[in-house]
Design a protein around this motif. Sequence first.
Motif, PDB file in Angstrom:
ATOM      1  N   SER A 229      13.224  57.218  11.398  1.00 24.48           N
ATOM      2  CA  SER A 229      12.055  57.970  11.907  1.00 24.48           C
ATOM      3  C   SER A 229      11.625  57.267  13.409  1.00 24.48           C
ATOM      4  O   SER A 229      11.985  55.793  13.781  1.00 24.48           O
ATOM      5  N   PHE A 230      10.548  57.812  14.048  1.00 24.49           N
ATOM      6  CA  PHE A 230      10.159  57.451  15.372  1.00 24.49           C
ATOM      7  C   PHE A 230       9.339  56.083  14.864  1.00 24.49           C
ATOM      8  O   PHE A 230       9.203  55.136  15.666  1.00 24.49           O
ATOM      9  N   ALA A 231       8.812  55.747  13.713  1.00 19.51           N
ATOM     10  CA  ALA A 231       8.060  54.718  13.359  1.00 19.51           C
ATOM     11  C   ALA A 231       9.102  53.584  13.337  1.00 19.51           C
ATOM     12  O   ALA A 231       8.509  52.339  13.748  1.00 19.51           O
ATOM     13  N   ASP A 232      10.321  53.822  13.068  1.00 17.61           N
ATOM     14  CA  ASP A 232      11.113  52.645  12.911  1.00 17.61           C
ATOM     15  C   ASP A 232      11.590  52.184  14.480  1.00 17.61           C
ATOM     16  O   ASP A 232      11.511  50.905  14.602  1.00 17.61           O
ATOM     17  N   ALA A 234       9.433  52.381  16.976  1.00 15.27           N
ATOM     18  CA  ALA A 234       8.199  51.682  17.648  1.00 15.27           C
ATOM     19  C   ALA A 234       8.010  50.336  16.577  1.00 15.27           C
ATOM     20  O   ALA A 234       7.827  49.408  17.520  1.00 15.27           O
ATOM     21  N   GLY A 235       8.548  50.241  15.543  1.00 11.62           N
ATOM     22  CA  GLY A 235       8.283  48.648  14.936  1.00 11.62           C
ATOM     23  C   GLY A 235       9.477  47.980  15.397  1.00 11.62           C
ATOM     24  O   GLY A 235       9.116  46.590  15.630  1.00 11.62           O
ATOM     25  N   THR A 236      10.904  48.751  15.834  1.00  8.91           N
ATOM     26  CA  THR A 236      11.465  47.805  16.240  1.00  8.91           C
ATOM     27  C   THR A 236      11.219  47.258  17.584  1.00  8.91           C
ATOM     28  O   THR A 236      11.528  46.008  17.978  1.00  8.91           O
ATOM     29  N   GLU A 238       8.248  46.757  18.797  1.00 13.52           N
ATOM     30  CA  GLU A 238       7.111  45.905  18.804  1.00 13.52           C
ATOM     31  C   GLU A 238       7.692  44.488  18.202  1.00 13.52           C
ATOM     32  O   GLU A 238       7.329  43.220  18.666  1.00 13.52           O
ATOM     33  N   THR A 239       8.606  44.514  17.361  1.00 15.11           N
ATOM     34  CA  THR A 239       9.308  43.194  16.572  1.00 15.11           C
ATOM     35  C   THR A 239      10.024  42.375  17.708  1.00 15.11           C
ATOM     36  O   THR A 239       9.925  41.128  17.806  1.00 15.11           O
ATOM     37  N   ARG A 252       3.593  49.026  23.547  1.00 16.98           N
ATOM     38  CA  ARG A 252       2.986  50.556  23.577  1.00 16.98           C
ATOM     39  C   ARG A 252       4.164  51.679  24.074  1.00 16.98           C
ATOM     40  O   ARG A 252       4.919  51.234  24.936  1.00 16.98           O
TER      41      ARG A 252
END
Length: 347
Positions: A229-232, A234-236, A238-239, A252
Motif C-alpha cells: 500500500s501507499f502507507a508502505d 511512506a513508511g519506507t 521516512e525510515t 513528507r
Amino acid sequence: MTSDPGDADTSLVEGAMERITEAGSLDALAAVEADLLGKRSELARSQKALGALDPDERRAAGQRLQGVRRQIEAAVAGRRAALEDGARAERLAADRLDLTEVLEAPWRGHLHLVQRTRDELEDVFVGMGFAVAEGPEVETDWYNFEALNMPPAHPARGMWDTLYLKLGEPETVVLRTHTSPVQIRLMQSQAPPIYAVMPGRCYRRDTPDARHIPTFNQIEGLVVDRGISFADLAGTIETFTTAYFGPDIHSRLRPSYFPFTEPSAEFEITCTICGGPGCRTCSQTGWIELGGCGMVDPAVLGAVGLDDERWSGFAFGFGIDRCAQMRHQIPDMRVLLENDARLLRQI
Ligand code: PHE
C-alpha cells in the motif's frame, strides 16, 4: 765515521709515528703495521743483524731496537683503538632511531564523496531488507520510456531532456535519463516478491547550475509484492530518511505526476541547512525536494507481463548527488564533477 744509532732510531720512530697517525682506516693501519713491524720491516732486518755483533754491542743495540719496537707497537695499538672508536661511533650514528623526527604522513586517497554516498545509501537499504541491482547506462527507448508507460510522442517524455545516441534508428538509443528502466529489467528477470534498490549514473541535457548537473546519480527503489500500500511507501521513505540523515530530519510526500506511478508524489525532507524554520536554500519552506515516488502503475506491470490483480508495488527514485549535497551542505553541486583536489580532500 759512524752515524749515531740514537739519531737513526729517532728518525725511524718519527717516520713510523707519522705513518701511523695518517692511517685513515683499520685496513690502512694493518698495512702500515706490517710494513713497520713485519718480517720484512727495516726494524726486523736490524734486529736480525744483531747476531753479527759482539755480545756487549748486541745487548745494547738489542735493547734499543726492542724499545723502538715497543713504541711503534704502542702507537699502532693507540691508533687502532681510536679508529675502532670512530667506526663504532659511525655505526651508532647510522643505526640511531630518532624518535623525535617528524615525517610527513604518506598521502592517502579516499573514495569520492558521491561514491561514498552511494555506498552508504545502499547500506541503509540493505539494512531494511532490500537487494542491490544495476542496469546499463545506455538504454533503448523502450526501457527508458515506453515500458514505463510513455509511448512515442507522449508529452511526459518532455520531463526529461534526453541525450540520444547515433545508433540504430534515430531516437531509439538513449543515455538513460533516470534509473527507472532498471525497474523493468528487474521485473523481467525475476519473479516477485521484489525488494530492490538500483543505483547508477544518469544523463540529461541539462544546463549545469547550483542544483543540476548533466551527469548525475540516482538510486531507484522497487517493491513488488502482494498487498503493498501507499502507507508502505511512506513508511519506507521516512525510515530511510531518518536512517540516512539522522533523527531530526523527516520526510513528507506532495502529490505529483509520473507516467509510471499512480498515484505519484514528490518526496521532500526537512531542510538540512535550517532544520525546518525556513531559509534561502529551501525558499523559506523548510523542505527540500529529494525525488519522486508512487505506486507502480498497472500499465508498467502489464508491460512486463505481471498480473496487476495479484501484485502491487511502489517505486521511488532520488538523486544521490543531491543527498551528498544536502548532508554536507554543499552550496553548488557542480563541484562534485570538477575534481578539484582542494575540495575533495575536505569531504
Ligand atoms: N524516475 C523519476 C525521475 O527521474 C523518479 C521516480 C522514480 C518517480 C520512481 C517515481 C517512481 O524523476
